[in-house]
Design an enzyme around this catalytic site. Sequence first.
Site, PDB file in Angstrom:
ATOM      1  N   ASP A   1       0.838  -1.192   0.000  1.00 23.80           N
ATOM      2  CA  ASP A   1       0.000   0.000   0.000  1.00 23.80           C
ATOM      3  C   ASP A   1       0.878   1.249   0.000  1.00 23.80           C
ATOM      4  OD1 ASP A   1      -2.660   1.316   0.447  1.00 23.80           O
ATOM      5  OD2 ASP A   1      -1.695   1.915   2.325  1.00 23.80           O
TER       6      ASP A   1
ATOM      7  N   GLU B   1       1.760  -0.457  -5.019  1.00 21.81           N
ATOM      8  CA  GLU B   1       0.851   0.632  -5.365  1.00 21.81           C
ATOM      9  C   GLU B   1       1.763   1.844  -5.506  1.00 21.81           C
ATOM     10  OE1 GLU B   1      -3.297   2.622  -3.797  1.00 21.81           O
ATOM     11  OE2 GLU B   1      -1.723   2.275  -2.313  1.00 21.81           O
TER      12      GLU B   1
END
Length: 654
Positions: free
Chosen positions: A336, A371
Amino acid sequence: MTQLAIGEATPHGATYDGHGVNFTLFSAHAERVELCVFDSRGNERRYDLPGRRGDVWHGYLAGARPGLRYGYRVHGPWQPAQGHRFNPAKLLLDPYARQVEGELKDHPLLHGGHDEPDYRDNAAVAPKSVVISDHYDWEDDAAPRTPWGKTVIYEAHVKGLTYLHPELPQEIRGTYKALGHPVMVAYFKQLGITALELLPVAQFASEPRLQRMGLTNYWGYNPMAMFALHPAWASSPETALDEFRDAVKALHRAGIEVILDIVLNHSAELDLDGPTFSLRGIDNRSYYWIRDDGDYHNWTGCGNTLNLSHPGVVEYACECLRYWMETCHVDGFRFDLASVMGRTPTFRQDAPLFAAIKACPVLSTVKLIAEPWDIGEGGYQVGNFPPPFAEWNDHFRDAARRFWLPRNLTTGEFACRFAASSDVFKRNGRAPGASVNLLTAHDGFTLRDCVCFNQKHNEANGEENRDGTNSNYSDNHGKEGLGGPLDLMERRRDSIHALLATLLLSQGTPMLLAGDEHGHSQHGNNNAYCQDNALTWLDWQQANRGLTTFTAALIRLRQQIPALTGNSWWEEGDGNVRWLNKNAQPLSADEWQNGPKLMQILLSDRFLIAINATLEVTDIVLPEGEWRAVPPFAGEDNPVITAVWQGLCVFQRG
C-alpha cells in the site's frame, strides 16, 4: 519466574524456546527499557531489560511461556521539537507482537501528542502483547509459484468475500477458515484465478474519528500490529494463526497462491492527536519521518509516515515480510502507498529498503506488487520501481474506462495500454508481467457501479460526500443508479463485457476485484473503507451467474493464448501481435490517432480480437483463413465478413 538474564539481541520480538522467553526491543534513543508482564488478574510486574547490543535492548525471562501478556515502558527524553516523546507512564505494544489482547480504544489515556507528557498510567486500557508459539505442521505444503505470465489475481476482503455465502457453514462465514473451505476452493478453480490477494490481515484499528461516529475501519489500512493476524476473522485470537495457515495450505493444495496486502507506510498512531500505543513511545524519531518542528511528514494522508530509510526500520520491515512468508507460507505482497518504501526522503530506486529486499534470497523470489504512489511531493512513481517489483497500472485502468465509457481515448493510446504499457514498464529488465492491469479495486467504484453511476455517493461515510475520488471515468448510460429499462440494462451489460474482456485479454498481469464477476454494487460508494455491512459484503444469492460464467470463459481463453502467457515484450514481426483496421489491413498513422475506434488485434497468429467502441453496428472483414467465434462470444462458425456490435468478439483460426 526469576529476574531477567541478559538474553540475546536476536531474534527480534518475544521468542519462546521451550524453557523461557527472549525479549528484544529496538530503540536508538531510549535510556532505559522496562519489560512489563501481567498475570490473569491484570497485576503488573516490571523488569529492566539488562542487555543492549547496538540499538537493540534484550533480556531473557526463564519460565515464561506462551500466553504471557506483556508490554514495554520506555524511558528517554521528552523533547517534542526534536521528535522525542518518551513517557514510561504509557504501556507500549511490542512492534513484533505475534498476538494482541485488547482493542485500540478512543481513550484519553492513550493520546500522546500533547506538548507536555501525560503521567497518568494507561495500562488498564492499553492493548497487551501476547507470547505465542509458532509451531505448525505444514505437512507437504508447496508454493504454487505460478509464472507471472499465467497469473490472474483476485483481490478480496476476508470477511466480505464469504460472510453471506449460503453454501458455507454459518459459523465460518467471513473468517479465515472459509477461505480454504472446499466450497470456496472449488469456486476459485472454476473461475480460473491463480492468486488470492487479501486486503490487510495484519491486526488493525478503527480510527478514533470513526469510533466516535459509530463506524469501523473495514478495509484494514490502519495497522496496529504488523506481525499479528486480525483476530475478528478467527474463532478466537489464540487460533487465528492456525486457521489462517490451514487456509493457505488448502489453497496451495489447489494451486492457488496467497498474496497479502501489507501496509508498511504508516501506523495507527496517526497524527499528534492520535493514540500513542507503540512506535511513538518506543522511538518516535527513528520510526517516523519527522519535520523540523517535530511534527510528522504526512505523505500517506494518515497522519504519519514510517521512515523506511532508517536501518532499524528497514530491518523491521524486512523481518515482517519474512515472518509472513516463513510462518504463514504466503506467496507475495501488495504494498500500500509503496512510494513511501523508496523515500530517502526523495524517491530513489536504490533506497535502503529496496536494496535490502533485492539482496534477500527469500524476499526477492516472491511476487512483490507496488501501489506506486503516495500523496507527498514526488510520490507518483508509476513505472519507476526497481525489479523484482510489479506495479498497479493506473494508466491501464483509466484508459480502459475512457475507451469504453466516456469514449474519449485514441486507438493508439488504447493499444499501448493493451500491450502492457511498454512505454512505462519496458525498462530495467522488467517483463510485461510488471504491469498489473486493473479496472477496479477495493477503493473506487465496483465494475457494475462504473456503468451505473456518474457521481460518487459516499454520504454513508459521514464526510458529506467529500471523500473518495471524483475522477471515475464512469458512464451511467443515461440514468443514475441501478435498474432501468431493458435497452439501458443491455448497454450496461455490453460495456461490462467489453471492459472485462479488455482486462483479461490484455498483455500484463490482470487483477480482478472480487464481486465484479457477479455484478456486485456498492450503490455508488467509491470509498467504502468504513462500511462493514451489506454494502460491501458479496451477495452470493443475488450473483449474476451469467456474468460469472462469462468471466471464467475469458480467463480460460487467456490461458490458451501464448502471446499473453509468454510474458515477453511484443516485437515487430515476432508473430505475437498484429494491429489491423476493420478491413484487416495494418492501421495507418491517421487511424491510430484520429480514426474511429474500430480495430482488430491478432494474437499468436490465431486469436483475433475484433473491437468496436463506437455506438454503431459495424461490418468488419476478418483476415484470410477460416475463423470461428470462441467462448464466451457468440458468432458464425466460419464468417469472412461479420457485424460487430458495440463491444468486442474473439475468433480463433480454424
